[in-house]
Design a protein around this motif. Structure first.
Motif, mmCIF file in Angstrom:
data_model
loop_
_atom_site.group_PDB
_atom_site.id
_atom_site.type_symbol
_atom_site.label_atom_id
_atom_site.label_comp_id
_atom_site.label_asym_id
_atom_site.label_seq_id
_atom_site.Cartn_x
_atom_site.Cartn_y
_atom_site.Cartn_z
ATOM 1 N N TYR A 1 -26.777 24.383 51.156
ATOM 2 C CA TYR A 1 -27.987 25.256 50.441
ATOM 3 C C TYR A 1 -28.836 24.297 49.435
ATOM 4 O O TYR A 1 -28.270 23.174 48.867
ATOM 5 N N PRO A 2 -29.852 24.937 49.165
ATOM 6 C CA PRO A 2 -30.908 24.277 48.156
ATOM 7 C C PRO A 2 -29.952 23.888 46.967
ATOM 8 O O PRO A 2 -29.515 25.034 46.416
ATOM 9 N N ALA A 3 -30.218 22.797 46.227
ATOM 10 C CA ALA A 3 -29.443 22.777 44.905
ATOM 11 C C ALA A 3 -30.302 21.846 43.976
ATOM 12 O O ALA A 3 -31.233 21.113 44.402
ATOM 13 N N CYS A 4 -30.029 22.180 42.469
ATOM 14 C CA CYS A 4 -30.949 21.517 41.460
ATOM 15 C C CYS A 4 -29.781 21.085 40.521
ATOM 16 O O CYS A 4 -29.145 21.889 39.981
ATOM 17 N N LYS B 1 -24.870 30.267 39.267
ATOM 18 C CA LYS B 1 -26.111 30.157 38.596
ATOM 19 C C LYS B 1 -27.246 29.568 39.575
ATOM 20 O O LYS B 1 -27.037 28.608 40.023
ATOM 21 N N THR B 2 -28.481 30.557 39.598
ATOM 22 C CA THR B 2 -29.511 30.037 40.516
ATOM 23 C C THR B 2 -30.737 29.804 39.728
ATOM 24 O O THR B 2 -30.744 30.554 38.669
ATOM 25 N N GLU B 3 -31.779 29.396 40.274
ATOM 26 C CA GLU B 3 -33.035 29.125 39.708
ATOM 27 C C GLU B 3 -33.991 29.112 40.702
ATOM 28 O O GLU B 3 -33.830 28.431 41.752
ATOM 29 N N GLY C 1 -40.728 28.994 44.779
ATOM 30 C CA GLY C 1 -40.360 30.135 45.654
ATOM 31 C C GLY C 1 -39.089 30.064 46.320
ATOM 32 O O GLY C 1 -38.651 30.633 47.353
ATOM 33 N N ILE C 2 -38.262 28.844 46.294
ATOM 34 C CA ILE C 2 -37.091 28.615 47.008
ATOM 35 C C ILE C 2 -35.915 28.921 45.945
ATOM 36 O O ILE C 2 -36.041 28.325 44.777
ATOM 37 N N GLU C 3 -34.901 29.583 46.108
ATOM 38 C CA GLU C 3 -33.853 30.021 45.057
ATOM 39 C C GLU C 3 -32.683 28.751 45.269
ATOM 40 O O GLU C 3 -32.266 28.409 46.532
ATOM 41 N N TYR C 4 -32.397 28.033 44.254
ATOM 42 C CA TYR C 4 -31.662 26.798 44.146
ATOM 43 C C TYR C 4 -30.360 27.239 43.564
ATOM 44 O O TYR C 4 -30.283 28.058 42.435
ATOM 45 N N GLN C 5 -29.119 26.654 44.009
ATOM 46 C CA GLN C 5 -27.950 26.527 43.230
ATOM 47 C C GLN C 5 -27.856 25.764 41.905
ATOM 48 O O GLN C 5 -28.628 24.595 42.195
ATOM 49 N N VAL C 6 -27.856 26.171 40.813
ATOM 50 C CA VAL C 6 -27.941 25.281 39.710
ATOM 51 C C VAL C 6 -26.590 24.560 39.369
ATOM 52 O O VAL C 6 -25.811 25.344 39.062
#
Length: 82
Positions: free
Chosen positions: A10-13, A33-35, A39-44
């Protein structure tokens, strides 16, 4: 490549709380928590120390003594003098 052998990523930040720096990458771990970034939803994921704040990478020295940790350590492990 074989199908279904690798875990889903998954995309992550990763956010450094002391500097506010955000590292965007991918991970197999999920977060509550996501952010949305660009335009892409990242796991924070919140991190206390990253390469943006660690003295070994930044070259800066920081002295952080919260709640007298050094004094507590010295008292706990001090040798009894006769």
């Amino acid at each position: 490549m074989k199908q279904d052998t690798h875990p889903e990523s998954y995309p992550a930040c990763f956010v450094d709380v002391s500097t506010g720096t955000k590292f965007v990458t991918r991970t197999t771990r999920k977060s509550k928590k996501t952010e949305v970034i660009d335009g892409i939803e990242y796991q924070v994921f919140i991190c206390d120390i990253t390469s943006a704040s660690h003295p070994a990478y930044t070259g800066q020295t920081r002295f952080v003594d919260t709640a007298g940790r050094i004094q507590k350590f010295e008292q706990k492990f001090a040798r009894k003098r006769k």
